[in-house]
Design an enzyme around this catalytic site. Structure first.
Site, PDB file in Angstrom:
ATOM      1  N   HIS A 170       0.840  -1.204   0.000  1.00 15.49           N
ATOM      2  CA  HIS A 170       0.000   0.000   0.000  1.00 15.49           C
ATOM      3  C   HIS A 170       0.873   1.250   0.000  1.00 15.49           C
ATOM      4  O   HIS A 170       0.711   2.138  -0.843  1.00 15.49           O
ATOM      5  CB  HIS A 170      -0.932  -0.003   1.217  1.00 15.49           C
ATOM      6  CG  HIS A 170      -1.635   1.302   1.463  1.00 15.49           C
ATOM      7  ND1 HIS A 170      -2.705   1.707   0.719  1.00 15.49           N
ATOM      8  CD2 HIS A 170      -1.402   2.287   2.351  1.00 15.49           C
ATOM      9  CE1 HIS A 170      -3.110   2.903   1.150  1.00 15.49           C
ATOM     10  NE2 HIS A 170      -2.332   3.281   2.137  1.00 15.49           N
ATOM     11  N   ASP A 183       8.083  20.257 -26.640  1.00 10.72           N
ATOM     12  CA  ASP A 183       8.172  18.955 -25.969  1.00 10.72           C
ATOM     13  C   ASP A 183       9.248  19.060 -24.902  1.00 10.72           C
ATOM     14  O   ASP A 183       9.854  20.119 -24.737  1.00 10.72           O
ATOM     15  CB  ASP A 183       8.513  17.837 -26.965  1.00 10.72           C
ATOM     16  CG  ASP A 183       7.979  16.492 -26.488  1.00 10.72           C
ATOM     17  OD1 ASP A 183       8.013  16.240 -25.263  1.00 10.72           O
ATOM     18  OD2 ASP A 183       7.520  15.698 -27.320  1.00 10.72           O
ATOM     19  N   TRP A 239       7.160   0.370   3.587  1.00  8.55           N
ATOM     20  CA  TRP A 239       7.651   1.166   2.439  1.00  8.55           C
ATOM     21  C   TRP A 239       9.008   1.764   2.764  1.00  8.55           C
ATOM     22  O   TRP A 239       9.760   2.123   1.882  1.00  8.55           O
ATOM     23  CB  TRP A 239       6.644   2.237   2.026  1.00  8.55           C
ATOM     24  CG  TRP A 239       6.741   3.554   2.741  1.00  8.55           C
ATOM     25  CD1 TRP A 239       6.201   3.854   3.949  1.00  8.55           C
ATOM     26  CD2 TRP A 239       7.396   4.750   2.295  1.00  8.55           C
ATOM     27  NE1 TRP A 239       6.495   5.149   4.282  1.00  8.55           N
ATOM     28  CE2 TRP A 239       7.217   5.731   3.287  1.00  8.55           C
ATOM     29  CE3 TRP A 239       8.116   5.108   1.145  1.00  8.55           C
ATOM     30  CZ2 TRP A 239       7.743   7.026   3.183  1.00  8.55           C
ATOM     31  CZ3 TRP A 239       8.634   6.398   1.058  1.00  8.55           C
ATOM     32  CH2 TRP A 239       8.441   7.329   2.064  1.00  8.55           C
ATOM     33  N   SER A 252      13.933   5.743 -13.161  1.00 10.13           N
ATOM     34  CA  SER A 252      12.928   6.500 -13.908  1.00 10.13           C
ATOM     35  C   SER A 252      12.834   7.929 -13.386  1.00 10.13           C
ATOM     36  O   SER A 252      12.839   8.893 -14.159  1.00 10.13           O
ATOM     37  CB  SER A 252      11.583   5.776 -13.783  1.00 10.13           C
ATOM     38  OG  SER A 252      10.518   6.649 -14.032  1.00 10.13           O
ATOM     39  N   SER A 253      12.789   8.082 -12.060  1.00  5.90           N
ATOM     40  CA  SER A 253      12.644   9.424 -11.484  1.00  5.90           C
ATOM     41  C   SER A 253      13.866  10.285 -11.755  1.00  5.90           C
ATOM     42  O   SER A 253      13.745  11.485 -12.010  1.00  5.90           O
ATOM     43  CB  SER A 253      12.413   9.332  -9.979  1.00  5.90           C
ATOM     44  OG  SER A 253      11.236   8.628  -9.721  1.00  5.90           O
ATOM     45  N   HIS A 313      12.640  12.343   3.251  1.00 14.40           N
ATOM     46  CA  HIS A 313      11.942  13.569   3.584  1.00 14.40           C
ATOM     47  C   HIS A 313      11.792  14.514   2.399  1.00 14.40           C
ATOM     48  O   HIS A 313      10.693  14.969   2.134  1.00 14.40           O
ATOM     49  CB  HIS A 313      12.499  14.270   4.824  1.00 14.40           C
ATOM     50  CG  HIS A 313      11.408  15.103   5.403  1.00 14.40           C
ATOM     51  ND1 HIS A 313      10.396  14.583   6.155  1.00 14.40           N
ATOM     52  CD2 HIS A 313      11.081  16.388   5.197  1.00 14.40           C
ATOM     53  CE1 HIS A 313       9.519  15.513   6.415  1.00 14.40           C
ATOM     54  NE2 HIS A 313       9.904  16.625   5.848  1.00 14.40           N
ATOM     55  N   GLU A 320      11.510  13.533  -0.471  1.00 10.36           N
ATOM     56  CA  GLU A 320      10.523  12.829  -1.286  1.00 10.36           C
ATOM     57  C   GLU A 320       9.089  13.253  -0.940  1.00 10.36           C
ATOM     58  O   GLU A 320       8.275  13.468  -1.826  1.00 10.36           O
ATOM     59  CB  GLU A 320      10.677  11.311  -1.107  1.00 10.36           C
ATOM     60  CG  GLU A 320       9.534  10.469  -1.642  1.00 10.36           C
ATOM     61  CD  GLU A 320       9.429  10.457  -3.156  1.00 10.36           C
ATOM     62  OE1 GLU A 320      10.427  10.822  -3.810  1.00 10.36           O
ATOM     63  OE2 GLU A 320       8.365  10.107  -3.669  1.00 10.36           O
ATOM     64  N   TYR A 367       8.185  16.041   0.157  1.00  7.84           N
ATOM     65  CA  TYR A 367       7.961  17.387  -0.376  1.00  7.84           C
ATOM     66  C   TYR A 367       7.832  17.351  -1.891  1.00  7.84           C
ATOM     67  O   TYR A 367       7.143  18.182  -2.479  1.00  7.84           O
ATOM     68  CB  TYR A 367       9.077  18.338   0.068  1.00  7.84           C
ATOM     69  CG  TYR A 367       9.027  18.640   1.560  1.00  7.84           C
ATOM     70  CD1 TYR A 367       7.891  18.329   2.296  1.00  7.84           C
ATOM     71  CD2 TYR A 367      10.073  19.234   2.230  1.00  7.84           C
ATOM     72  CE1 TYR A 367       7.823  18.585   3.655  1.00  7.84           C
ATOM     73  CE2 TYR A 367      10.010  19.500   3.587  1.00  7.84           C
ATOM     74  CZ  TYR A 367       8.880  19.164   4.295  1.00  7.84           C
ATOM     75  OH  TYR A 367       8.820  19.422   5.630  1.00  7.84           O
ATOM     76  N   SER A 417      -2.342  26.773  -6.302  1.00  4.38           N
ATOM     77  CA  SER A 417      -2.088  28.183  -6.598  1.00  4.38           C
ATOM     78  C   SER A 417      -2.747  28.595  -7.913  1.00  4.38           C
ATOM     79  O   SER A 417      -3.391  29.641  -7.998  1.00  4.38           O
ATOM     80  CB  SER A 417      -0.585  28.441  -6.700  1.00  4.38           C
ATOM     81  OG  SER A 417       0.053  28.066  -5.508  1.00  4.38           O
ATOM     82  N   HIS A 428      14.125  14.088  12.043  1.00  3.38           N
ATOM     83  CA  HIS A 428      12.928  14.021  12.892  1.00  3.38           C
ATOM     84  C   HIS A 428      12.191  12.695  12.755  1.00  3.38           C
ATOM     85  O   HIS A 428      11.261  12.440  13.504  1.00  3.38           O
ATOM     86  CB  HIS A 428      11.989  15.209  12.634  1.00  3.38           C
ATOM     87  CG  HIS A 428      11.441  15.275  11.252  1.00  3.38           C
ATOM     88  ND1 HIS A 428      11.257  16.444  10.573  1.00  3.38           N
ATOM     89  CD2 HIS A 428      11.033  14.309  10.410  1.00  3.38           C
ATOM     90  CE1 HIS A 428      10.761  16.194   9.380  1.00  3.38           C
ATOM     91  NE2 HIS A 428      10.615  14.893   9.262  1.00  3.38           N
ATOM     92  N   HIS A 429      12.615  11.866  11.795  1.00  6.68           N
ATOM     93  CA  HIS A 429      12.049  10.510  11.734  1.00  6.68           C
ATOM     94  C   HIS A 429      12.767   9.584  12.705  1.00  6.68           C
ATOM     95  O   HIS A 429      12.406   8.420  12.828  1.00  6.68           O
ATOM     96  CB  HIS A 429      12.172   9.956  10.315  1.00  6.68           C
ATOM     97  CG  HIS A 429      11.409  10.740   9.297  1.00  6.68           C
ATOM     98  ND1 HIS A 429      10.090  10.473   9.006  1.00  6.68           N
ATOM     99  CD2 HIS A 429      11.757  11.792   8.534  1.00  6.68           C
ATOM    100  CE1 HIS A 429       9.670  11.333   8.082  1.00  6.68           C
ATOM    101  NE2 HIS A 429      10.654  12.147   7.783  1.00  6.68           N
ATOM    102  N   THR A 487       5.480  27.415   4.728  1.00  3.37           N
ATOM    103  CA  THR A 487       4.200  26.766   4.478  1.00  3.37           C
ATOM    104  C   THR A 487       3.057  27.685   4.889  1.00  3.37           C
ATOM    105  O   THR A 487       2.052  27.814   4.179  1.00  3.37           O
ATOM    106  CB  THR A 487       4.115  25.438   5.251  1.00  3.37           C
ATOM    107  OG1 THR A 487       5.328  24.721   5.053  1.00  3.37           O
ATOM    108  CG2 THR A 487       2.965  24.606   4.761  1.00  3.37           C
ATOM    109  N   LYS A 499       2.461  30.314   2.324  1.00  6.71           N
ATOM    110  CA  LYS A 499       1.670  29.850   1.183  1.00  6.71           C
ATOM    111  C   LYS A 499       0.186  29.847   1.523  1.00  6.71           C
ATOM    112  O   LYS A 499      -0.650  30.302   0.738  1.00  6.71           O
ATOM    113  CB  LYS A 499       2.120  28.447   0.759  1.00  6.71           C
ATOM    114  CG  LYS A 499       3.538  28.385   0.270  1.00  6.71           C
ATOM    115  CD  LYS A 499       3.831  27.124  -0.515  1.00  6.71           C
ATOM    116  CE  LYS A 499       3.181  27.144  -1.864  1.00  6.71           C
ATOM    117  NZ  LYS A 499       3.809  28.058  -2.815  1.00  6.71           N
ATOM    118  N   ARG A 529       1.284   1.815  14.806  1.00  4.41           N
ATOM    119  CA  ARG A 529       1.021   1.529  13.398  1.00  4.41           C
ATOM    120  C   ARG A 529       1.646   0.187  13.037  1.00  4.41           C
ATOM    121  O   ARG A 529       2.478  -0.352  13.771  1.00  4.41           O
ATOM    122  CB  ARG A 529       1.570   2.642  12.517  1.00  4.41           C
ATOM    123  CG  ARG A 529       3.072   2.770  12.543  1.00  4.41           C
ATOM    124  CD  ARG A 529       3.558   4.027  11.886  1.00  4.41           C
ATOM    125  NE  ARG A 529       3.554   3.918  10.449  1.00  4.41           N
ATOM    126  CZ  ARG A 529       4.424   4.569   9.639  1.00  4.41           C
ATOM    127  NH1 ARG A 529       5.313   5.370  10.159  1.00  4.41           N
ATOM    128  NH2 ARG A 529       4.375   4.428   8.346  1.00  4.41           N
TER     129      ARG A 529
END
Lengths: 217, 742
Positions: free
Chosen positions: B285, B314, B349, B379-380, B463, B465, B467, B478, B512-513, B538, B541, B660
């Site tokens: 998941h 393109d 994950w 790919s990324s 982290h 990622e 964002y 926006s 922080h993780h 943040t 925004k 969890r």
């Protein structure tokens, strides 16, 4: 508790009581500011959407964008600086408040009265007392005692989690980690122990019990 | 060498071999010594005659299955026709492949890992031994037992007056897989029909190709004409749609996995899934949502829109772009192949080593999970290079950096983060793959590796990622909010600076993780401060979006509703982010459902709602037709309410201490969990409205003009849908009168 009661509750573990006293304490400050900011954002959003909703026959705003033309910038430096500095001060304030309670968690020598060795393995807990006795799954602690847990893992990462007290520390192979706990801060009774770091198949069954005995009368 | 000497040598060797095989003519009253252990294991009690005899009945009262770590007392009994007057009755030999054996009294002893009798135990034909089961209850313990009944004359007899036998016993653990799973009849029919259909199809096509000399294209006719452009395209618009289609497909797959988890959590100690299945389900998941649904939807929009928004025909490298896309379904197939290889990956994950690198995580799906992730990472990386080059080099006249639409800016920041972050993850995965496959020791704690090395590498990527997942949603919001308020975005410049600073800060917050992982207190303090700082840009925004609404003329259609809903939900997700950034609170909340609630508020409430808004907003551009507003509004209302009903209670469950990644929970939490499950089911079902809306509107929606909503950016200057080469001629972005004057 009923479902509605549950949904409205904000249950806090016992270790938070140390920083929940009074309106200037960490958890209360975080709570007030969270509610305030949520109300501010939601209120502003709903007000703006209602007040400036499009009605039949409304004239278009004069600076309405058109395709292929960069619309220029709406700007108000005063207010932008205000809502940059404001949150900055707020998070610094929350960070400052977060520092004091850390004395309870971090590696400081506070004259521990009892040291328990915790040995975690897939998927069980072993507790060794100072006299060399070892118990499995259940640890029994005397009341009103500062306890230091010295924790080791024989295989993978685990985490020693006492949900009722809000205490948690990872157990890392090759390293001894420590966690402090004062049994004087909680009522005698039986409480659960969970493994909180995913450790494989039996992770959800890596449970234990912590028993705080009644004080001798 | 003379022949005689050779013969002599053979004779000596034969004698030695023979001597070692010839029964050892001593009785073993006091047990089988270590020197004979191996011989007994291989040959049995052949001192007492060469063959086992079925006249000796051996029994071992093993449990039907064992619980990990538990101690069992096993009784060995031997019945035989050979009898004695009570002394010197015989002995035994017991070994096991799992756990450990121990004596219970002086009739038995442990030698070299196996149990045997002692002199005292030589006078009986029943013994008790203790067996400690292994901690891992997925294993199968195999016992081998030899029993020897002797006639009591004090010497090993080979003439049949001593009798012995061998027996084996298998005890599976409570969670062990025993034997290959039976395939049900309905499945057999399904597989068989697949084989038949495949074979018949190949025969029909092959026959036509051979008999009429047609090519594959001819045989498939019109269908091939439809399929080929999609399979071979390098056009950014088609690749964008392929990305979005793939992303939505996996969004529903991963959503179904979430529904399965909520089914399991409908009651405590539910047996709907085994632990292993539950672990695979949350792993797949999370992995699918992040890498196969979230990122592809984002890069689908980016592929379609960024070239249009900056006036490029393109991407910089169109063929590379096609490669990036095709690595996605390929990598996804590899990851999902785990389900057919004996169980999908079960490492979460985050794939934390040393669990993921060790032999305990032996599911073949985990190898495939790692391999597939490496492909997705490649790919990324390619995508990031492609987009950066295009945005830096291929903007149309007038599109300066500070006049790019905010969606394009958000993609610029996101691909920059990807370029810096993804390679670290890919390298960590390659090291992990080497550990698992070639026996290297990068993450092996037994060999002295740093036990939290993986966490540093993973979160350095992980982290930024998240964002990468949320920034493009900010870009969509926006654009949508400004368009439907009919006013320019408030504080364009500060919006850009806010996104760039979020991107920069994202690289120095990852610790922080790991607040509870035993890291240095100073490190923890620094990342607490930097994490708190993320709230500042943040907040800018959010306030800018709200200020944009002021003085506008606001239309609340489905696209706008989803954007406003995303702002509201993301605000809550941001606030809970501050709560868990505070170390004293995080020590309790870390790895509980509070975290699950927090990141779903951000990633569903922010990213997914943002991109749903994007679907309603840009659908007319892509198809030339509007989506149905009534269904869209209903989709929003149902999603918004059931989302909060499903995820808000998770905050409380987390505060109550529900961890969890648990397949069960404390029965006291049942009411909340049931409420969460049913809300989640409705939320999942409500998403089918989106599919229905897309399908019915694709050809049947109301026709839309080139700029149906009144947006300003360059994609609205071309026709809806855009022509194959996007623009009749490369457009120029003009500047509004007030801007030109200032």
């Amino acid at each position: 508790m009923s479902l509605i009661g549950d949904l409205l509750s904000l249950p806090i573990p016992t270790s938070w009581e140390a920083f929940s006293e009074g309106p200037l304490s960490l958890s209360q400050q975080v709570f007030y500011w969270s509610v305030l900011i949520t109300i501010l954002v939601f209120g502003w959003l709903l007000y703006a959407v209602y007040r400036y909703r499009r009605k039949e026959g409304d004239p278009d705003p004069t600076d309405m964008p058109t395709a292929g033309v960069f619309p220029g910038e709406r700007v108000n430096h005063t207010i932008e600086i205000a809502w940059t500095i404001g949150p900055l001060l707020l998070v610094c304030w929350i960070t400052w408040l977060s520092l004091a309670p850390l004395d309870n968690y971090w590696d400081v020598d506070r004259g521990d009265e009892l040291t328990i060795e915790v040995n975690a393995s897939q998927w069980s807990w072993a507790f060794t007392y100072p006299d060399g006795n070892t118990t499995y799954g259940t640890v029994e602690l005397p009341p009103d005692t500062r306890v230091k847990f010295e924790m080791e893992s024989v295989d993978v990462l685990h985490a020693f989690f006492l949900p009722a007290f809000g205490l948690k520390e990872d157990i890392v192979p090759n390293t001894t980690t420590a966690m402090w706990f004062d049994t004087g801060t909680v009522d005698p009774g039986t409480y659960p122990i969970y493994c909180a770091e995913y450790c494989g198949d039996g992770h959800s069954k890596m449970l234990g019990q912590i028993i705080i005995t009644e004080p001798a009368a | 060498m003379k022949l005689r000497n050779v013969a002599l040598m053979f004779a000596i060797v034969a004698l030695l071999v023979g001597a070692s095989l010839v029964p050892n003519a001593t009785s073993r009253k006091d047990g089988i010594p270590a020197s004979l252990g191996d011989s007994v294991t291989v040959n049995g009690c052949n001192c007492h005659g060469g063959d086992a005899s079925s006249s000796v009945a051996l029994a071992l009262d093993v449990p039907a299955n064992f619980t990990g770590g538990e101690i069992y007392t096993l009784t060995i009994t031997m019945e035989s026709a050979v009898t004695t007057d009570g002394e010197n009755q015989g002995g035994f030999f017991l070994s096991t492949t799992q756990g450990s054996l121990a004596s219970t009294d002086d009739s038995t002893q442990l030698i070299d890992g196996y149990m045997t009798h002692t002199a005292a135990g030589n006078d009986q034909r029943s013994w008790n031994v203790n067996w400690t089961a292994p901690a891992d209850d997925t294993r199968i313990a195999d016992f081998t037992l030899y029993g020897n009944s002797v006639n009591g004359n004090g010497a090993p007899d080979t003439d049949g007056s001593d009798q012995w036998n061998r027996a084996t016993f298998a005890v599976p653990g409570a969670n062990a897989m025993v034997g290959p799973e039976e395939i049900s009849d309905s499945r057999k029919v399904f597989y068989l029909s697949l084989v038949v259909i495949g074979t018949l199809g190949a025969v029909v096509v092959g026959n036509r190709m051979v008999s009429t000399g047609q090519s594959v294209e001819d045989v498939f006719g019109e269908f091939w004409g439809y399929l080929k452009p999609w399979l071979t395209t390098t056009d950014h618009k088609r690749i964008g749609l392929l990305y979005i289609g793939t992303g939505l497909f996996f969004f529903f797959i991963a959503g179904s996995l979430a529904m399965l988890m909520r089914l399991q959590l409908l009651e405590p100690d539910n047996d709907f899934m085994t632990n292993t299945q539950f672990n695979s389900t949350f792993t797949m998941h999370g992995t699918t949502m992040v890498f196969m649904a979230g990122m592809p939807i984002i890069f689908g929009f980016a592929n379609y829109l960024v070239p249009l928004q900056i006036g490029a025909r393109d991407l910089a490298f169109p063929r590379l772009n096609a490669l990036s896309f095709w690595l996605l379904p390929t990598g996804a197939l590899v990851v999902y192949a785990g389900y057919f290889a004996g169980g999908a990956g079960d490492v979460g994950w985050t794939g934390y080593a040393p669990y993921s690198s060790g032999e305990r995580s032996s599911s073949p799906g985990t190898d495939l999970w790692v391999a597939g992730q490496i492909m997705l990472g490649a790919s990324s990386t390619l995508t990031a290079i492609n987009f950066l080059t295009m945005i830096m080099r291929m903007r149309a006249p007038g599109v300066t950096l500070m006049r790019m639409p905010l969606f394009t800016w958000s993609i610029t920041v996101a691909v920059f983060l990807l370029l810096l972050a993804i390679p670290v993850f890919t390298i960590a995965l390659i090291l992990l793959y080497a550990d698992r496959t070639f026996g290297t020791l990068y993450f092996s704690v037994e060999a002295g590796a740093d036990p939290i090395l993986w966490q540093h590498l993973f979160w350095y990527f992980g982290h930024p990622e998240v964002y990468v997942l949320i920034l493009p949603a900010f870009g969509v919001i926006s654009d949508v909010v400004a368009t439907f308020a009919r006013r320019p975005i408030f504080g364009y410049t500060s919006m850009v600076y806010a996104m760039v600073s979020i991107g920069l800060i994202s690289f120095i917050v990852y610790g922080h993780h790991m607040f509870t992982a035993g890291t240095d207190p100073l490190f923890r303090f620094i990342v607490m401060l930097t994490t708190m700082l993320v709230a500042v840009p943040t907040g800018v925004k959010i306030f800018n979006w709200l200020a944009t609404l002021m003085g506008g003329s606001i239309t609340t259609n489905a696209a706008m509703l989803f954007s406003l809903g995303a702002i509201a939900t993301f605000t809550i997700g941001g606030i809970t982010g501050i709560v868990v950034a505070s170390i004293p609170m995080d020590i309790h909340l870390h790895d509980t459902y509070f975290i699950v609630a927090h990141f779903h508020y951000v990633l569903i409430g922010g990213t997914i709602f943002g991109f749903f808004s994007g679907i309603y907003y840009w659908f007319p551009k892509v198809t030339g037709r509007f989506m149905n507003e009534k269904i869209g509004t209903l989709h929003f209302i149902l999603s918004f309410i059931t989302f909060h009903a499903a995820f808000y209670p998770m905050h409380i469950l987390g505060m109550m201490g529900m961890p969890r990644r648990y397949a069960t929970y404390d029965p006291a939490l049942a009411e909340l969990n049931v409420f969460v499950s049913y809300s989640a089911f409705i939320f999942g079902a409500a998403q089918l409205l989106l599919v229905w809306n897309i399908l019915r509107s694709w050809n049947g929606g109301e026709k839309a003009s080139a700029d149906p909503w009144g947006g300003w950016s360059l994609e609205w200057t071309t026709s809806s849908p855009p022509p194959p080469n996007s623009f009749a001629e490369i457009p120029t972005l003009h500047v509004s009168d007030e801007e030109a004057e200032s």
